[in-house]
Design an enzyme around this catalytic site. Structure first.
Site, mmCIF file in Angstrom:
data_model
loop_
_atom_site.group_PDB
_atom_site.id
_atom_site.type_symbol
_atom_site.label_atom_id
_atom_site.label_comp_id
_atom_site.label_asym_id
_atom_site.label_seq_id
_atom_site.Cartn_x
_atom_site.Cartn_y
_atom_site.Cartn_z
ATOM 1 N N TYR A 23 -6.751 3.369 5.200
ATOM 2 C CA TYR A 23 -6.969 2.834 6.558
ATOM 3 C C TYR A 23 -8.008 1.703 6.563
ATOM 4 O O TYR A 23 -8.444 1.276 7.625
ATOM 5 C CB TYR A 23 -7.405 3.934 7.537
ATOM 6 C CG TYR A 23 -6.584 5.198 7.447
ATOM 7 C CD1 TYR A 23 -5.305 5.244 8.001
ATOM 8 C CD2 TYR A 23 -7.071 6.319 6.784
ATOM 9 C CE1 TYR A 23 -4.527 6.391 7.888
ATOM 10 C CE2 TYR A 23 -6.300 7.474 6.667
ATOM 11 C CZ TYR A 23 -5.031 7.501 7.229
ATOM 12 O OH TYR A 23 -4.268 8.645 7.107
ATOM 13 N N ASP B 258 0.803 -1.221 0.000
ATOM 14 C CA ASP B 258 0.000 0.000 0.000
ATOM 15 C C ASP B 258 0.838 1.273 0.000
ATOM 16 O O ASP B 258 1.998 1.270 0.415
ATOM 17 C CB ASP B 258 -0.882 0.032 1.259
ATOM 18 C CG ASP B 258 -2.120 -0.844 1.104
ATOM 19 O OD1 ASP B 258 -2.130 -1.708 0.212
ATOM 20 O OD2 ASP B 258 -3.069 -0.656 1.894
ATOM 21 N N ASP B 259 0.197 2.340 -0.425
ATOM 22 C CA ASP B 259 0.687 3.730 -0.298
ATOM 23 C C ASP B 259 1.790 4.085 -1.288
ATOM 24 O O ASP B 259 2.391 5.142 -1.187
ATOM 25 C CB ASP B 259 1.226 4.051 1.114
ATOM 26 C CG ASP B 259 0.298 3.627 2.232
ATOM 27 O OD1 ASP B 259 -0.898 3.454 1.971
ATOM 28 O OD2 ASP B 259 0.787 3.464 3.364
ATOM 29 N N HIS C 261 3.823 -2.807 2.964
ATOM 30 C CA HIS C 261 4.104 -1.463 2.432
ATOM 31 C C HIS C 261 5.477 -1.446 1.762
ATOM 32 O O HIS C 261 6.454 -1.875 2.391
ATOM 33 C CB HIS C 261 4.066 -0.435 3.568
ATOM 34 C CG HIS C 261 2.732 -0.370 4.252
ATOM 35 N ND1 HIS C 261 2.406 -1.208 5.306
ATOM 36 C CD2 HIS C 261 1.637 0.394 4.018
ATOM 37 C CE1 HIS C 261 1.159 -0.950 5.693
ATOM 38 N NE2 HIS C 261 0.671 0.014 4.931
ATOM 39 N N HIS D 90 -4.628 9.913 0.473
ATOM 40 C CA HIS D 90 -4.797 9.066 1.661
ATOM 41 C C HIS D 90 -5.651 9.687 2.774
ATOM 42 O O HIS D 90 -5.320 9.560 3.970
ATOM 43 C CB HIS D 90 -3.419 8.676 2.225
ATOM 44 C CG HIS D 90 -3.392 7.310 2.868
ATOM 45 N ND1 HIS D 90 -3.709 7.107 4.196
ATOM 46 C CD2 HIS D 90 -3.098 6.095 2.379
ATOM 47 C CE1 HIS D 90 -3.584 5.817 4.480
ATOM 48 N NE2 HIS D 90 -3.223 5.178 3.387
ATOM 49 N N HIS E 128 -5.738 3.433 -4.251
ATOM 50 C CA HIS E 128 -5.693 3.637 -2.792
ATOM 51 C C HIS E 128 -5.826 5.135 -2.476
ATOM 52 O O HIS E 128 -5.225 5.610 -1.521
ATOM 53 C CB HIS E 128 -4.390 3.057 -2.244
ATOM 54 C CG HIS E 128 -4.301 2.923 -0.752
ATOM 55 N ND1 HIS E 128 -5.300 2.367 0.011
ATOM 56 C CD2 HIS E 128 -3.315 3.264 0.128
ATOM 57 C CE1 HIS E 128 -4.922 2.380 1.296
ATOM 58 N NE2 HIS E 128 -3.728 2.930 1.389
HETATM 59 ZN ZN LIG Z 1 -2.595 3.257 3.134
#
Ligand SMILES: [Zn+2]
Length: 244
Positions: free
Chosen positions: A140, A49-50, A193, A103, A99
């Site tokens: 989240y 993610d991210d 991540h 965020h 995503h």
């Molecule tokens: Zn995230």
């Protein structure tokens, strides 16, 4: 000479005729990916993610070396900043998910703001890679019926995770490996991540161990194939989702 040219043209004609059928069967996958049936073999989906994060290049090298596929839930602002990684992810057979762009917690936003976060990321990923994501992971893992409605507008189910690596919390190679191995299960979806250096550093030995345990590392779309998810659905369904 002219006969040679004629046969080349014939080959070209056959190639052109075959291309649409091949493209229809597997629109985004490279030809050399072996088909894996996750109802017959042990599959696991590693998700990052991210990103794309700083260490995405090293991670992609590792995934390639071990013929493992992953799913990247990308943050639009980093897609914009690091488009080359996104292009490479798509080229190497990984799945690209949405995503959000910056965020935010979607459950604090009005529908129009959620829509904008999703759309800007769709546009950035498409521009970088040519691929339009079909899966959404809300930041989240926070969603409600309003978020679900907007996801449905984009035709996307929302994908959470069956377990986390807790990599962001421990930032320790051994802990990340231990945690991931303890929660790995057939058709599991693991949250990780690619901005956590220790996750990327420990990935070669983690992948080797998972593969030795019989896991095929595949994309999220492979492990959810039999779930028949509809736009706006959430998977796995969090506790209490029915009451929302
Ligand atoms: Zn995230």
């Amino acid at each position: 000479m002219s006969r040679h040219i004629t046969s080349l043209l014939a080959i070209a004609a056959v190639t052109v005729a075959l291309t649409p059928a091949i493209a229809q069967a597997a629109p985004t996958k490279p030809k050399k990916t072996e088909p894996v049936d996750c109802s017959q073999v042990k599959c696991l989906a590693l998700t990052f993610d991210d990103g794309p994060g700083k260490y995405a290049g090293k991670l992609l090298d590792t995934l390639k070396k071990y013929n493992a596929k992953a799913t990247f839930f990308l943050e639009g602002q980093y897609v914009h900043a690091r488009p080359a990684y996104v292009k490479r992810m798509a080229q190497e057979g990984h799945e690209l998910g949405n995503h959000s762009y910056t965020h935010p917690n979607f459950t604090n936003l009005e529908p129009e703001a959620i829509r904008s976060e999703i759309q800007k990321t769709q546009d950035a990923v498409k521009k970088a890679s040519g691929v339009t994501p079909t899966l959404l992971r809300p930041p989240y893992g926070m969603a409600d019926t309003q978020v679900s409605d907007v996801a449905a507008e984009f035709g996307m189910p929302m994908i959470l995770w069956t377990a986390g690596s807790r990599d962001w919390a421990t930032k320790n190679v051994k802990e990340i490996q231990k945690q991931t191995l303890s929660v790995a299960q057939p058709n599991g979806i693991i949250l990780m991540h690619d901005w956590v250096k220790q996750t990327v550093d420990g990935m070669p030995s983690l992948i080797k161990t998972l593969q030795a345990k019989g896991y095929h590392l595949v994309t999220v779309s492979e492990v959810i194939k039999d779930e028949n998810l509809q736009p706006g659905d959430i998977f796995p369904e969090p506790a209490g989702w029915d009451e929302k």
